[in-house]
Design an enzyme around this catalytic site. Sequence first.
Site, short mmCIF file in Angstrom:
data_model
loop_
_atom_site.label_atom_id
_atom_site.label_comp_id
_atom_site.label_asym_id
_atom_site.label_seq_id
_atom_site.Cartn_x
_atom_site.Cartn_y
_atom_site.Cartn_z
CB CYS A 268 -0.93 -0.03 1.21
SG CYS A 268 -1.83 1.49 1.50
CB CYS A 271 0.13 2.00 4.04
SG CYS A 271 -1.57 1.49 3.78
#
Length: 370
Positions: A268, A271
């Site tokens: 991600c 993230c």
Amino acid sequence: MKQTSILNINYLIILISILILISCEKNEKIIAIKGNIPNLLNGTMYLCKEQNLNKIDSVKTVNGKFEFNYNLESKEPIYLTFHHIDNNGVFSHISFKTKAKYKDGGFNSSVLLSDTLIIINDSLNDITPLGFDNGGKSKFQEISRVKAGYQTNAIMHTNGDLFDFINKTTYAKVLNKIKEYPNAYHLLFQINNTRNSFTATQVQNFLNTFNGEIRKSETFKKLEYYNNKRIDKDKILLPLLVNDKGLKTEIIDNNYNKHLVIFWASWCGPCREEIPALKTIYSKYKNDIEFVSISTDEKNEAWKKALIKEAMPWKQLIVKENTKEYETVEIYFQLSSSIPYVALVDNTMKVLKSHVGSMNEKEIEEFIKE
């Protein structure tokens, strides 16, 4: 001999009847899509499931005409998207004008639902944004009219941001929309995707309002099962999760009054981009707030490799989707279907705040302050 012949004939009639029934069942799953777009250049039309990268069929377009006969294996409708590449290599993203709105403006849907018959008889309208320049190799095209069935019609009359910005007024809006379209899979799918943004009682009211064949669907039954577990949350124990040393451990440490729980994954991008800001805030508040990162990576190797690179100095845990542990964690932390997702909880496991998407230092600091 005569009796044997009669038995054989009867057997043959039964066999033919079974084959006819099987054939009818298969025909019921055929999705017919017929297109006649006068200004569509010759090329190839691609039919995709949910997004343009998931191609499920393609046909040549000649003089604006094309036709798909797709055998739908799923018992539930699926989202369909379309894109076209002409013989000159120009890629067209195709969307459909709806009767609904997005942030008080018009709303184009990039998806239709797999109704039995979809007819697209309309000219393309170029809606490529001003300033978008990739050498003329990609365009955004709009279809103003499409004829389809009940499921697509529900999309065409549902505001595009209905589930994007969930607040105190959203529940009533969604409930009214279900009353308008009580057999709409689009609404069921979106509620399932955002189920933790509503209370268990609200989700139960949504489920009670649906009517028709949709109540027998797998998605409906799974959501009902999950929501019943939310209602009985106090009977479910929060599981131990594996930490970065391979040991099972408690998710939160009750020596702290507040806990910032961060859901992320090695793959991600947002993230990973958020981690430096989290490190800065951690250095300021680590004595008052416990930081816990929970990865949803499928592979431990990818998770551990990311841990080495990111060097986050707080508790690191992992939980894999489609497990009982994940489901329980999802219930307790009201986990979103998207990451990064952050929840601020107290020692009673009450979620004080939650946020979907990456934040900068200022936003994280504001988030942890009540």
